[in-house]
Write an enzyme that holds these catalytic residues in place. Structure first.
Site, mmCIF file in Angstrom:
data_model
loop_
_atom_site.group_PDB
_atom_site.id
_atom_site.type_symbol
_atom_site.label_atom_id
_atom_site.label_comp_id
_atom_site.label_asym_id
_atom_site.label_seq_id
_atom_site.Cartn_x
_atom_site.Cartn_y
_atom_site.Cartn_z
ATOM 1 N N ASP A 11 0.872 -1.187 0.000
ATOM 2 C CA ASP A 11 0.000 0.000 0.000
ATOM 3 C C ASP A 11 0.904 1.229 0.000
ATOM 4 O OD1 ASP A 11 -2.361 1.604 0.292
ATOM 5 O OD2 ASP A 11 -2.020 1.720 2.438
ATOM 6 N N SER A 12 0.260 2.392 -0.148
ATOM 7 C CA SER A 12 1.012 3.651 -0.081
ATOM 8 C C SER A 12 1.478 3.952 1.343
ATOM 9 C CB SER A 12 0.103 4.794 -0.526
ATOM 10 O OG SER A 12 -0.991 4.893 0.372
ATOM 11 N N GLU A 152 -2.675 8.874 8.257
ATOM 12 C CA GLU A 152 -1.218 8.617 8.274
ATOM 13 C C GLU A 152 -0.573 9.310 9.473
ATOM 14 O OE1 GLU A 152 1.175 6.885 6.366
ATOM 15 O OE2 GLU A 152 -0.495 5.826 5.426
HETATM 16 N N1 DGL Z 1 -4.792 3.119 0.878
HETATM 17 C C1 DGL Z 1 -4.808 3.479 -0.475
HETATM 18 C C2 DGL Z 1 -6.039 3.038 -1.214
HETATM 19 O O1 DGL Z 1 -6.643 2.050 -0.840
HETATM 20 C C3 DGL Z 1 -4.200 4.774 -0.936
HETATM 21 C C4 DGL Z 1 -4.254 5.952 -0.043
HETATM 22 C C5 DGL Z 1 -3.390 7.100 -0.550
HETATM 23 O O2 DGL Z 1 -2.169 6.987 -0.453
HETATM 24 O O3 DGL Z 1 -3.931 8.092 -1.045
HETATM 25 O O4 DGL Z 1 -6.423 3.631 -2.189
#
Ligand code: DGL
Length: 267
Positions: A11-12, A152
């Site tokens: 994930d990010s 975050e």
């Molecule tokens: N958690 C991610 C998703 O499901 C991305 C969140 C992000 O970095 O903007 O889209």
């Protein structure tokens, strides 16, 4: 490749931990390596080209770790990058489920809300899925750019979250949405605030368990499940803020014996 090779999950940032939780529930024997790009989150407000570039960096890292499968615990990278990554890596790729199937089966009035990042909403992925499965259903998409930066930073309750939840979700209530898809893996961290705004009668769909089940089914079909007599090794890697990530992981899972690491993909 050995059945005990690890599964990569990514994930990010810390959002994908909500998917790791579901994977550990149904596959406790699997060795897992998670990568959360906390140094560069959020991804959802970045350009498609950049999101795809970062996705390839992460998948290259997983190639070096000899994973047997990589699971997108990120809706944004699934929507923007999964098709580009297909057939390019020597391991199976599992995208994040959109949750559309579950939403349609739970919704009575077929008014489905979707909250997600700007990039996911702009991609139209949920809307396309709904149109293909149930052309008469109505979809109400809402980008929520304020959520991920707050989550975050460990802000998961309090005034700031309540205000932004109210801003994004009050219009959904007004149009009579009876089912809401959490289209970003960060959002289960603020489930309580979301519930308090939409009320007790709206179905909230978290597609993490469907994603874990899809991965499990592929491993069963390919005869690649890890040895069920073992407890899997779990490594959670982040590109920044490992202590913060550990505190967030503690909120969703038992972190006894879980290893935390700092991994920089850019060096
Ligand atoms: N958690 C991610 C998703 O499901 C991305 C969140 C992000 O970095 O903007 O889209």
């Amino acid at each position: 490749m050995s059945n005990n090779a690890p599964i990569g999950i990514f994930d990010s940032g810390i959002g994908g931990l909500t998917v790791v939780k579901e994977i550990r529930k149904i596959m406790p024997q699997e060795n897992l390596i998670y990568f959360g790009d906390t140094a560069r989150a959020p991804y959802g407000s970045r350009s498609p080209a950049q999101i795809i570039e970062f996705m390839h960096q992460i998948l290259k890292f997983f190639s070096e770790q000899n994973v047997k499968m990589a699971i997108f615990a990120c809706n944004t990278m699934t929507a923007l990058g999964l098709n580009q990554a297909k057939e390019k890596y020597p391991f199976q790729l599992i995208g994040m489920s959109t949750g559309v199937e579950q939403a349609l089966s739970r919704s009575v009035n077929k008014n489905i809300g979707v909250i997600a990042t700007q990039a996911t909403i702009a991609s139209g992925s949920h809307g396309n899925d709904i149109k293909n499965t149930a052309p008469k259903a109505r979809i109400f998409p809402q980008a929520c750019p304020k959520f991920v930066p707050l989550i975050e930073n460990e802000v998961i309750n309090g005034a700031e979250i309540s205000e932004s939840v109210c801003e994004y979700l009050t219009p959904m209530k007004d149009v009579g949405v009876d089912t809401l898809i959490l289209g970003c893996t960060h959002y289960p961290f603020i489930n309580e605030s979301i519930r308090s705004i939409v009320g007790p009668d709206v179905n909230i769909v978290n597609p993490a368990s469907d994603t874990a089940a899809a991965a499990y089914n592929v491993l069963v079909r390919k005869g690649q499940l890890a040895d069920d007599k073992q407890q899997g090794r779990v490594r959670l890697c982040f590109s920044a803020g490992v202590d913060k990530a550990k505190r967030m992981a503690d909120l969703v899972m038992d972190t006894t014996n879980v290893e935390f690491e700092l991994v920089n993909l850019e060096v």
